[in-house]
Design a protein around this motif. Structure first.
Motif, PDB file in Angstrom:
ATOM      1  N   THR A 151       0.875  -1.170  -0.236  1.00 40.23           N
ATOM      2  CA  THR A 151      -0.154  -0.249  -0.081  1.00 40.23           C
ATOM      3  C   THR A 151       1.434   0.842  -0.033  1.00 40.23           C
ATOM      4  N   ILE A 152       0.515   2.256  -0.778  1.00 40.57           N
ATOM      5  CA  ILE A 152       1.179   3.751  -0.353  1.00 40.57           C
ATOM      6  C   ILE A 152      -0.074   4.640  -0.930  1.00 40.57           C
ATOM      7  N   GLY A 153       0.264   5.012   0.629  1.00 41.35           N
ATOM      8  CA  GLY A 153      -0.529   6.810   0.873  1.00 41.35           C
ATOM      9  C   GLY A 153      -0.334   8.183   0.189  1.00 41.35           C
ATOM     10  N   ILE A 154      -1.567   8.348  -0.551  1.00 38.82           N
ATOM     11  CA  ILE A 154      -0.682   9.794  -1.657  1.00 38.82           C
ATOM     12  C   ILE A 154      -1.452  10.832  -0.499  1.00 38.82           C
ATOM     13  N   ILE A 155      -0.662  11.418  -1.128  1.00 36.24           N
ATOM     14  CA  ILE A 155      -0.967  12.732   0.005  1.00 36.24           C
ATOM     15  C   ILE A 155       0.584  14.182  -0.404  1.00 36.24           C
ATOM     16  N   PHE A 156       0.028  15.722  -0.433  1.00 34.49           N
ATOM     17  CA  PHE A 156       0.346  16.162  -0.894  1.00 34.49           C
ATOM     18  C   PHE A 156       1.327  16.499   0.347  1.00 34.49           C
ATOM     19  N   ASP A 157       2.523  16.783   0.425  1.00 32.72           N
ATOM     20  CA  ASP A 157       3.694  17.205   1.646  1.00 32.72           C
ATOM     21  C   ASP A 157       3.290  18.115   2.337  1.00 32.72           C
ATOM     22  N   PHE A 158       1.892  18.846   2.708  1.00 34.94           N
ATOM     23  CA  PHE A 158       1.727  19.467   3.896  1.00 34.94           C
ATOM     24  C   PHE A 158       0.437  18.765   5.078  1.00 34.94           C
ATOM     25  N   ALA A 159       0.666  17.486   4.422  1.00 38.33           N
ATOM     26  CA  ALA A 159      -0.628  16.621   4.961  1.00 38.33           C
ATOM     27  C   ALA A 159       0.562  15.631   5.793  1.00 38.33           C
ATOM     28  N   TYR A 160       1.985  15.432   5.609  1.00 40.31           N
ATOM     29  CA  TYR A 160       2.496  14.718   5.799  1.00 40.31           C
ATOM     30  C   TYR A 160       3.086  14.933   7.612  1.00 40.31           C
ATOM     31  N   VAL A 161       2.109  14.513   8.520  1.00 39.07           N
ATOM     32  CA  VAL A 161       2.978  15.262   9.855  1.00 39.07           C
ATOM     33  C   VAL A 161       3.499  13.980  10.498  1.00 39.07           C
ATOM     34  N   SER A 162       3.954  14.482  12.350  1.00 41.11           N
ATOM     35  CA  SER A 162       4.496  13.762  12.531  1.00 41.11           C
ATOM     36  C   SER A 162       3.828  13.184  13.572  1.00 41.11           C
ATOM     37  N   ARG A 163       2.435  12.649  14.070  1.00 38.26           N
ATOM     38  CA  ARG A 163       1.862  11.436  14.823  1.00 38.26           C
ATOM     39  C   ARG A 163       0.504  12.056  14.515  1.00 38.26           C
ATOM     40  N   LEU A 164       0.103  10.806  14.395  1.00 37.31           N
ATOM     41  CA  LEU A 164      -1.391  10.770  13.926  1.00 37.31           C
ATOM     42  C   LEU A 164      -1.835   9.817  15.305  1.00 37.31           C
ATOM     43  N   SER A 165      -3.592  10.335  16.121  1.00 29.67           N
ATOM     44  CA  SER A 165      -3.897   9.314  16.679  1.00 29.67           C
ATOM     45  C   SER A 165      -4.311   8.315  16.420  1.00 29.67           C
ATOM     46  N   VAL A 166      -4.575   6.903  16.891  1.00 30.30           N
ATOM     47  CA  VAL A 166      -4.484   5.911  16.215  1.00 30.30           C
ATOM     48  C   VAL A 166      -5.534   5.087  17.375  1.00 30.30           C
ATOM     49  N   GLU A 167      -6.042   4.444  16.330  1.00 28.49           N
ATOM     50  CA  GLU A 167      -7.619   3.814  16.937  1.00 28.49           C
ATOM     51  C   GLU A 167      -7.062   2.131  16.769  1.00 28.49           C
ATOM     52  N   PRO A 168      -7.483   1.416  17.777  1.00 27.82           N
ATOM     53  CA  PRO A 168      -6.815  -0.250  17.478  1.00 27.82           C
ATOM     54  C   PRO A 168      -7.557  -0.624  15.523  1.00 27.82           C
ATOM     55  N   TRP A 169      -8.233  -0.243  14.607  1.00 30.00           N
ATOM     56  CA  TRP A 169      -8.682  -0.495  13.737  1.00 30.00           C
ATOM     57  C   TRP A 169      -7.749   0.092  12.821  1.00 30.00           C
ATOM     58  N   ASP A 170      -6.836   0.762  12.968  1.00 33.00           N
ATOM     59  CA  ASP A 170      -5.672   1.373  12.019  1.00 33.00           C
ATOM     60  C   ASP A 170      -4.779   0.543  11.615  1.00 33.00           C
ATOM     61  N   CYS A 171      -4.232   0.853   9.974  1.00 34.78           N
ATOM     62  CA  CYS A 171      -3.342   0.225   9.599  1.00 34.78           C
ATOM     63  C   CYS A 171      -1.909   1.058   9.134  1.00 34.78           C
ATOM     64  N   LYS A 172      -1.229  -0.021   9.046  1.00 35.40           N
ATOM     65  CA  LYS A 172      -0.254   1.183   8.980  1.00 35.40           C
ATOM     66  C   LYS A 172       0.371   0.625   7.251  1.00 35.40           C
ATOM     67  N   LEU A 173       0.456   2.318   6.180  1.00 34.16           N
ATOM     68  CA  LEU A 173       0.894   1.702   5.182  1.00 34.16           C
ATOM     69  C   LEU A 173       2.318   1.357   5.242  1.00 34.16           C
ATOM     70  N   LYS A 174       2.422   0.682   4.128  1.00 37.36           N
ATOM     71  CA  LYS A 174       3.526   0.189   3.769  1.00 37.36           C
ATOM     72  C   LYS A 174       4.494   1.344   2.901  1.00 37.36           C
ATOM     73  N   ALA A 175       4.478   2.389   2.110  1.00 37.52           N
ATOM     74  CA  ALA A 175       4.334   3.377   2.269  1.00 37.52           C
ATOM     75  C   ALA A 175       3.724   4.984   1.940  1.00 37.52           C
ATOM     76  N   ILE A 176       4.457   6.126   1.593  1.00 34.86           N
ATOM     77  CA  ILE A 176       4.059   7.141   1.103  1.00 34.86           C
ATOM     78  C   ILE A 176       4.631   7.796   0.458  1.00 34.86           C
ATOM     79  N   CYS A 177       3.874   8.195  -0.532  1.00 37.45           N
ATOM     80  CA  CYS A 177       4.643   9.628  -1.739  1.00 37.45           C
ATOM     81  C   CYS A 177       3.553  10.287  -1.511  1.00 37.45           C
ATOM     82  N   THR A 178       4.293  11.468  -1.715  1.00 39.85           N
ATOM     83  CA  THR A 178       4.215  12.564  -1.676  1.00 39.85           C
ATOM     84  C   THR A 178       4.455  13.796  -3.060  1.00 39.85           C
ATOM     85  N   GLU A 179       4.520  14.818  -3.640  1.00 43.99           N
ATOM     86  CA  GLU A 179       5.584  15.392  -4.200  1.00 43.99           C
ATOM     87  C   GLU A 179       6.606  15.429  -4.517  1.00 43.99           C
TER      88      GLU A 179
END
Length: 190
Positions: A151-179
């Motif tokens: 899985t690759i999360g698709i976002i713009f740079d400004f949406a790449y944040v240091s930490r999100l609060s995580v719920e039990p159902w949240d899955c980690k992505l394998k990668a992230i791509c920005t511009e």
């Protein structure tokens, strides 16, 4: 229950994304697509699940060529049903106003898929994503048959944040791509 922190961050980032000048939005999207095209993971994939841009998400249209088989979701009840789509096939607004392939397009099964390009409102340094709050991708990525697919999360740079609060159902992505960057999170786990 979704935390008020997540709701506040979602509103802020969606507002920021939707306020992008159309030309800048297109330029950022083009740069992001060039990054994706350069990835061996993308180049080697035969069948890729993607999305049609909504609410000024990064536009991936330049990726949609005949070199790959494409799958796009339809929202059905609380699930995403993936349909095969060929560039030029009909699309129409479905649930929530999101563009979807024709109802009669062939359905794709998980064993046919090599890569999933996952839309997100934000992603964090650990690979967690913030979606729109309906849980469609959380349910998909938590189901056994889909967990093995990169899985690759698709976002713009400004949406790449240091930490999100995580719920039990949240899955980690394998990668992230920005511009401007591609982050392989599997390498950082080692």
């Amino acid at each position: 229950m979704i935390s008020s922190e997540k709701k506040k961050l979602r509103r802020k980032l969606l507002k920021q994304r939707q306020s992008l000048d159309k030309k800048i939005w297109q330029e950022k999207s083009n740069s992001l697509c060039e990054k994706i095209k350069s990835l061996s993971l993308f180049q080697e994939a035969k069948t890729i699940l993607a999305y049609f841009a909504f609410r000024q998400e990064p536009i991936l249209n330049s990726l949609f060529t005949m070199e790959h088989c494409w799958g796009f979701p339809r929202c059905v009840d609380q699930s995403l049903i993936w349909h095969h789509w060929i560039p030029g096939d009909a699309i129409s607004a479905g649930t929530y106003g999101i563009l979807e392939p024709d109802l009669n397009a062939p359905i794709l099964n998980s064993f046919e898929v090599d890569l999933i390009l996952v839309p997100a409102v934000a992603c964090d340094h650990q690979g967690y994503r913030l979606g729109y709050g309906r849980g469609f991708y959380d349910r998909l990525l938590n189901s056994t048959q889909w967990q093995h697919i990169p899985t690759i999360g698709i976002i713009f740079d400004f949406a790449y944040v240091s930490r999100l609060s995580v719920e039990p159902w949240d899955c980690k992505l394998k990668a992230i791509c920005t511009e401007t960057q591609y982050l392989n999170l599997l390498e950082s786990d080692n």
